[in-house]
Motif scaffolding. Structure first.
Motif, PDB file in Angstrom:
ATOM      1  N   GLN A 175       8.679   8.538  -0.967  1.00 20.84           N
ATOM      2  CA  GLN A 175       7.473   9.183  -1.778  1.00 20.84           C
ATOM      3  C   GLN A 175       7.131  10.546  -1.513  1.00 20.84           C
ATOM      4  O   GLN A 175       6.482  11.211  -2.446  1.00 20.84           O
ATOM      5  CB  GLN A 175       6.133   8.194  -1.355  1.00 20.84           C
ATOM      6  CG  GLN A 175       5.054   8.388  -2.432  1.00 20.84           C
ATOM      7  CD  GLN A 175       3.756   7.594  -1.746  1.00 20.84           C
ATOM      8  OE1 GLN A 175       3.034   7.656  -0.706  1.00 20.84           O
ATOM      9  NE2 GLN A 175       3.458   6.740  -2.806  1.00 20.84           N
ATOM     10  N   LYS A 176       7.318  10.883  -0.379  1.00 17.49           N
ATOM     11  CA  LYS A 176       7.435  12.317   0.298  1.00 17.49           C
ATOM     12  C   LYS A 176       8.124  13.296  -0.264  1.00 17.49           C
ATOM     13  O   LYS A 176       8.102  14.573  -0.099  1.00 17.49           O
ATOM     14  CB  LYS A 176       7.060  12.550   1.871  1.00 17.49           C
ATOM     15  CG  LYS A 176       6.077  11.409   2.405  1.00 17.49           C
ATOM     16  CD  LYS A 176       6.264  11.705   3.959  1.00 17.49           C
ATOM     17  CE  LYS A 176       5.431  10.605   4.666  1.00 17.49           C
ATOM     18  NZ  LYS A 176       5.707  10.613   6.017  1.00 17.49           N
ATOM     19  N   ILE A 214       0.975  -1.196  -0.014  1.00 15.49           N
ATOM     20  CA  ILE A 214       0.042   0.021   0.284  1.00 15.49           C
ATOM     21  C   ILE A 214       0.810   1.191  -0.109  1.00 15.49           C
ATOM     22  O   ILE A 214       1.488   1.733   1.031  1.00 15.49           O
ATOM     23  CB  ILE A 214      -0.950  -0.220   1.195  1.00 15.49           C
ATOM     24  CG1 ILE A 214      -1.859  -1.394   1.207  1.00 15.49           C
ATOM     25  CG2 ILE A 214      -1.677   1.235   1.254  1.00 15.49           C
ATOM     26  CD1 ILE A 214      -2.734  -1.459   2.340  1.00 15.49           C
ATOM     27  N   LEU A 215       1.106   1.788  -1.301  1.00 18.61           N
ATOM     28  CA  LEU A 215       2.143   2.721  -1.434  1.00 18.61           C
ATOM     29  C   LEU A 215       1.752   3.735  -2.657  1.00 18.61           C
ATOM     30  O   LEU A 215       1.354   4.998  -2.355  1.00 18.61           O
ATOM     31  CB  LEU A 215       3.723   2.388  -1.478  1.00 18.61           C
ATOM     32  CG  LEU A 215       4.724   3.327  -1.489  1.00 18.61           C
ATOM     33  CD1 LEU A 215       4.728   3.972  -0.148  1.00 18.61           C
ATOM     34  CD2 LEU A 215       5.948   2.646  -1.807  1.00 18.61           C
ATOM     35  N   GLY A 216       2.109   3.257  -3.639  1.00 19.08           N
ATOM     36  CA  GLY A 216       2.049   4.016  -5.002  1.00 19.08           C
ATOM     37  C   GLY A 216       1.012   3.769  -5.718  1.00 19.08           C
ATOM     38  O   GLY A 216       1.000   4.202  -6.935  1.00 19.08           O
ATOM     39  N   ASP A 236      11.199   3.876   4.937  1.00 14.85           N
ATOM     40  CA  ASP A 236      12.157   4.528   3.739  1.00 14.85           C
ATOM     41  C   ASP A 236      11.403   4.740   2.507  1.00 14.85           C
ATOM     42  O   ASP A 236      11.578   5.830   1.831  1.00 14.85           O
ATOM     43  CB  ASP A 236      13.483   3.758   3.452  1.00 14.85           C
ATOM     44  CG  ASP A 236      14.267   3.883   4.649  1.00 14.85           C
ATOM     45  OD1 ASP A 236      13.915   4.798   5.696  1.00 14.85           O
ATOM     46  OD2 ASP A 236      15.492   3.089   4.589  1.00 14.85           O
ATOM     47  N   LYS A 237      10.727   3.599   2.126  1.00 16.23           N
ATOM     48  CA  LYS A 237       9.812   4.045   0.750  1.00 16.23           C
ATOM     49  C   LYS A 237       8.827   4.863   0.869  1.00 16.23           C
ATOM     50  O   LYS A 237       8.459   5.648   0.054  1.00 16.23           O
ATOM     51  CB  LYS A 237       9.219   2.572   0.634  1.00 16.23           C
ATOM     52  CG  LYS A 237      10.262   1.443  -0.150  1.00 16.23           C
ATOM     53  CD  LYS A 237       9.519   0.160  -0.468  1.00 16.23           C
ATOM     54  CE  LYS A 237      10.554  -0.855  -0.767  1.00 16.23           C
ATOM     55  NZ  LYS A 237      11.238  -0.690  -2.044  1.00 16.23           N
ATOM     56  N   VAL A 238       8.238   4.935   2.033  1.00 13.76           N
ATOM     57  CA  VAL A 238       7.089   6.023   2.286  1.00 13.76           C
ATOM     58  C   VAL A 238       7.733   7.530   2.110  1.00 13.76           C
ATOM     59  O   VAL A 238       7.232   8.441   1.679  1.00 13.76           O
ATOM     60  CB  VAL A 238       6.341   5.681   3.642  1.00 13.76           C
ATOM     61  CG1 VAL A 238       5.354   6.895   4.056  1.00 13.76           C
ATOM     62  CG2 VAL A 238       5.601   4.410   3.368  1.00 13.76           C
ATOM     63  N   PRO A 298      -5.449   5.671   2.691  1.00 17.12           N
ATOM     64  CA  PRO A 298      -4.877   6.052   1.026  1.00 17.12           C
ATOM     65  C   PRO A 298      -4.209   4.637   0.571  1.00 17.12           C
ATOM     66  O   PRO A 298      -3.517   3.964   1.170  1.00 17.12           O
ATOM     67  CB  PRO A 298      -3.778   6.854   1.496  1.00 17.12           C
ATOM     68  CG  PRO A 298      -3.991   7.820   2.838  1.00 17.12           C
ATOM     69  CD  PRO A 298      -4.751   6.607   3.610  1.00 17.12           C
ATOM     70  N   THR A 299      -4.660   4.460  -0.772  1.00 14.67           N
ATOM     71  CA  THR A 299      -3.969   3.417  -1.396  1.00 14.67           C
ATOM     72  C   THR A 299      -2.984   3.684  -2.384  1.00 14.67           C
ATOM     73  O   THR A 299      -2.115   3.192  -3.134  1.00 14.67           O
ATOM     74  CB  THR A 299      -5.106   2.656  -2.183  1.00 14.67           C
ATOM     75  OG1 THR A 299      -5.671   3.268  -2.911  1.00 14.67           O
ATOM     76  CG2 THR A 299      -6.313   2.014  -1.190  1.00 14.67           C
ATOM     77  N   ALA A 300      -2.831   5.023  -2.661  1.00 16.09           N
ATOM     78  CA  ALA A 300      -1.521   5.562  -3.272  1.00 16.09           C
ATOM     79  C   ALA A 300      -0.996   6.883  -2.454  1.00 16.09           C
ATOM     80  O   ALA A 300      -1.328   6.935  -1.339  1.00 16.09           O
ATOM     81  CB  ALA A 300      -2.161   6.036  -4.477  1.00 16.09           C
ATOM     82  N   ASP A 301      -0.352   7.725  -3.241  1.00 15.75           N
ATOM     83  CA  ASP A 301       0.108   8.726  -2.513  1.00 15.75           C
ATOM     84  C   ASP A 301      -0.763   9.799  -2.118  1.00 15.75           C
ATOM     85  O   ASP A 301      -1.537  10.407  -2.793  1.00 15.75           O
ATOM     86  CB  ASP A 301       1.204   9.599  -3.602  1.00 15.75           C
ATOM     87  CG  ASP A 301       2.008  10.601  -2.920  1.00 15.75           C
ATOM     88  OD1 ASP A 301       1.607  11.034  -1.835  1.00 15.75           O
ATOM     89  OD2 ASP A 301       2.930  11.149  -3.382  1.00 15.75           O
ATOM     90  N   PRO A 302      -1.149  10.045  -0.902  1.00 14.88           N
ATOM     91  CA  PRO A 302      -2.147  10.655  -0.160  1.00 14.88           C
ATOM     92  C   PRO A 302      -1.968  12.267  -0.406  1.00 14.88           C
ATOM     93  O   PRO A 302      -3.119  12.889  -0.405  1.00 14.88           O
ATOM     94  CB  PRO A 302      -2.150  10.329   1.336  1.00 14.88           C
ATOM     95  CG  PRO A 302      -0.689  10.071   1.703  1.00 14.88           C
ATOM     96  CD  PRO A 302      -0.287   9.516   0.310  1.00 14.88           C
TER      97      PRO A 302
END
Length: 766
Positions: free
Chosen positions: A633-634, A482-484, A628-630, A569-573
């Motif tokens: 994304q920010k 659950i990220l991008g 780190d992945k989250v 959120p299922t993608a970038d919020p």
């Protein structure tokens, strides 16, 4: 030579003033050049291909129940259909899959991680990338790869790689059949070091090929003439109708995006951000230039006598002008030298912030931006004051010195105060919005989670082995993180309409592992059970009594709803609104594997990867930090925030340097006046009010204009976000008062000495 000697002596004599000039120029030039060069690099993206004006990317335009979605991920057969339908317009096409980011490749026991993609025999000719060795027709064969020049150096130590074997993910042996030139840094494909034959994708079933699904391909079209694109787009509906069909609720259209516009059109970048950053850079450039002029002209009253002496000894206006130009050139060169030292010593954080190497930033394609900054500063900062004072007669110079007119100083201060208010107003907006975006609840805490993507031969044994490691607390797996963003699947409503929903397949531990919250119902535990979120129920209009309803795609039944999750959120919020989601069950411990590790996390992550290599030697199993992945994304938000903070600090420092120079000059001019006022009974407070009055009259309207500009640009920046933080008027007022407080405080601080000084000293010095 005499001019050089006199200029050198002048620079040495006014060391403190020139030091301020050099420091402010170094900071201002460094920041403005970096921003201008980065935006020049951005606008130069994907122009590295041969005849890039004729190169296009195919775009799918979907219309589902009147909702339009655009994507550069297309169906596999689209490119070939376009080539067949438009042979006079199309020179060549190529189809790729760009799913293999940071994959592991093995030469014997040595692992090399790099980006890879698939490509067909027309890949290199269509993109215009030079092939150094090999026959492109080899890409029609399965298990064939072409590698980049850089990978030849890294993996094969510049030895001939043709015919050598590399293993993909330790499992699939691939034969090197060719070498291609590295993708340049201003290419969207930069970092791609391996091109796998598209035939390998067909052999290993890496993607569905058809018009009725599997829109995961990136397809390029090279036209014979750039203007042919409009003709193809106009006639594409016939093509779509022939191959895709005609459906009442679901429509498909084909578009062509020029490759140089790909990043902007795909949302990787935007002209809004480019213009905002160019505004920041322009503000810094103007302020540092005007600050240099202010400090230079402020020092003229002290240098008037020397100018007069030069003119009395035969120096004409051109000589004086050339001396000022030479002085500016020397100071600017010293500042550029200091900038070079800063870039060398802070290369890594600068490259990390800008997401481009310094070599790419200052390449031949982008060097014009830096030269324009230097040229503007030299011409305006050197020519303007030099021209003004070279035309003034000796008597006028001395008279200006005694009168101390300051009309020319006020506009310079006005612009600088306006810039400070603008940048600090914008900084307030950016800080609040970035905090709102980066701290938004994602529905789970990614801290302490290690994640990897793999497929085990015996998934239950793998689960048991990993969970029994002493530093592992729990485990779960699913089809995706659950990220991008998640893949989509159609779901049919009670009215018979199809809607595209996000779809996730998970094991029974996935939801409790992440701590996703339930609104009602329970977790899934077996096949034919489904979880949905609140947004799913809203789209389906199933808010009432959803438990027990069947989720289906026409005749295909996914299962029965057993639980409803609260929205997350299922993608970038920051940029994607909450999407409708349904979750189905899978018994396998495969694909996205997640482990919750005990503290210390970093040490245990290192141990986990070491143990995984020993326990699962057949798998390319590399765990990384979910957090780190989250955080990565920010970065689009945090990088802009950091750039704004850097710009604000730079502008504030430069403006205060100019303001201090102005105050020092005013105190020198008015020292006798102040002394006489004090003799006549004026106290220190009234003297400070006298010196602050002029600055306040300049700063008040300047700050108001700057805050209005910050409001406009700040709102423009916030428009890109799905959800924005409130920034009421009172915040702008407080920022304006804070900027005014800094300005007046600086005046009072510098004026306090003369306001409290014995007036006899000033009168004696006169």
């Amino acid at each position: 030579m005499k001019s050089l000697y006199y200029v050198t002596q002048t620079l040495l004599h006014s060391r403190s003033s020139n030091l301020i000039k050099i420091i402010s120029l170094t900071l201002g030039v460094t920041v403005s050049i970096l921003i201008f060069a980065r935006q020049a690099f951005e606008l130069n993206y994907d122009t590295c291909y041969e005849d890039y004006e004729r190169l296009y990317i195919i775009k799918n335009i979907y219309s589902l129940n009147e909702k339009i979605t655009e994507s550069h991920n297309t169906y596999g057969p689209v490119a070939a259909a376009i080539a067949d339908a438009f042979p006079e317009e199309v020179e060549s096409v190529t189809v790729t899959q760009q799913w293999f980011a940071n994959t592991g490749w093995y030469k014997d026991d040595s692992r090399f991680a790099c980006n890879a993609m698939t490509g067909d025999s027309c890949f290199f000719s269509t993109l215009g990338i030079r092939l150094l060795a090999g026959n492109p027709n080899e890409l029609t064969n399965p298990d064939v790869i072409f590698i980049s020049r850089d990978m030849v150096r890294e993996v094969f130590a510049d030895q001939n790689p043709i015919g050598q074997m590399l293993k993909m993910n330790r499992e699939l042996p691939m034969t090197v059949k060719g070498v291609f030139e590295d993708f340049p840094e201003n290419s969207s494909l930069y970092g791609t070091q391996i091109v796998i034959s598209l035939a390998s994708s067909f052999k290993h079933d890496w993607g569905y090929w058809g018009w009725d699904g599997g829109d995961g391909y990136t397809s390029f079209v090279r036209l014979r003439h750039a203007e042919d694109a409009e003709r193809i787009i106009a006639r594409s509906p016939e093509l779509v109708k022939r191959f895709f069909g005609d459906y009442p609720d679901f429509k498909l259209a084909i578009g062509l995006t020029p490759v140089k516009n790909f990043r902007m059109d795909d949302g990787v970048s935007s002209m809004r951000i480019v213009w905002i950053l160019l505004t920041l850079a322009t503000t810094i450039l103007f302020i540092v230039t005007l600050n240099y002029i202010l400090i230079s002209i402020s020092s003229m009253s002290r240098r008037a006598k020397s100018i007069g002496v030069h003119k009395c000894n035969g120096a004409d206006g051109s000589t004086i002008f050339s001396m000022f130009i030479l002085e500016t050139a020397i100071i600017l060169l010293v500042s550029l030298g200091c900038m070079a030292l800063l870039l060398v010593n802070f290369q890594e954080p600068i490259e990390d912030l800008l997401n481009v190497t310094l070599a790419g930033l200052f390449g031949w394609e982008n060097i014009w931006a830096s030269l324009c900054v230097i040229g503007f500063l030299f011409v305006v900062g050197g020519v303007l004051p030099g021209h003004v004072f070279s035309r003034i007669p000796v008597t006028q110079v001395f008279r200006r010195y005694t009168e101390g007119k300051k009309g020319w100083k006020h506009p310079l201060l006005f612009v600088q105060f306006c810039g400070v208010a603008f940048i600090f107003g914008l900084l307030g907006v950016v800080l609040l919005q970035s905090r709102h975006v980066t701290t938004r609840d994602r529905g789970f805490d990614p801290a302490g989670i290690a994640v990897a993507y793999t497929s085990f031969a015996n998934s239950e044994n793998a689960r048991s082995t990993l969970v029994n490691l002493p530093y592992v607390e729990s485990a779960a797996s699913g089809s995706d993180m659950i990220l991008g963003g998640l893949s989509g699947e159609f779901v049919t409503t009670d009215a018979g309409k199809d809607y595209s929903m996000r779809w996730l397949r998970v094991d029974k531990d996935y939801v409790p592992f992440l701590g996703l919250k339930f609104k009602e119902g329970r977790n899934l535990t077996k096949a034919n059970e489904v979880l949905v979120n609140e947004k799913f129920l809203e789209v389906m209009r199933w808010e009432e009594n959803p438990i027990g309803r069947q989720v289906r795609n026409q005749e295909e039944i996914y299962g029965t709803i057993v639980g409803v999750l609260k929205d997350f959120p299922t993608a970038d919020p920051a940029y994607v609104a909450t999407q409708p989601l349904f979750i189905t069950y899978t018994p396998h411990f495969n694909y996205t594997v997640m482990l919750r590790l005990k503290e210390p996390f970093d040490d245990n992550l290192h141990r986990l990867n070491e143990d995984s290599r020993e326990v699962f030697p057949q798998n390319d199993l590399i765990f990384t930090s979910y957090k780190d992945k989250v955080d990565f994304q920010k970065r689009s938000v945090t990088d802009f925030r950091n750039a704004t903070i850097l710009a604000a600090i730079t502008i504030l420092f430069i403006t205060l340097m100019g303001l201090i120079g102005y105050i020092n000059d005013e105190m020198q001019h008015r020292s006798k006046e102040i002394a006489i006022r004090k003799v006549n009974g004026a106290d220190a407070i009234s003297i400070l009010m006298l010196l602050s009055k002029d600055v306040f009259r300049i700063s008040m309207p300047a700050v108001i204009i700057g805050i209005i500009g910050a409001w406009y640009v700040g709102n423009m920046w916030r428009e890109q976000f799905i959800d924005t933080a409130a920034f009421p008027l009172i915040y702008y007022i407080l920022i304006a008062l804070g900027v005014l407080g800094i300005i007046i405080g600086c005046v009072i601080w510098r004026s306090w000495q003369i306001a409290d000084e014995n007036p006899v000293k000033s009168i004696k010095s006169e």
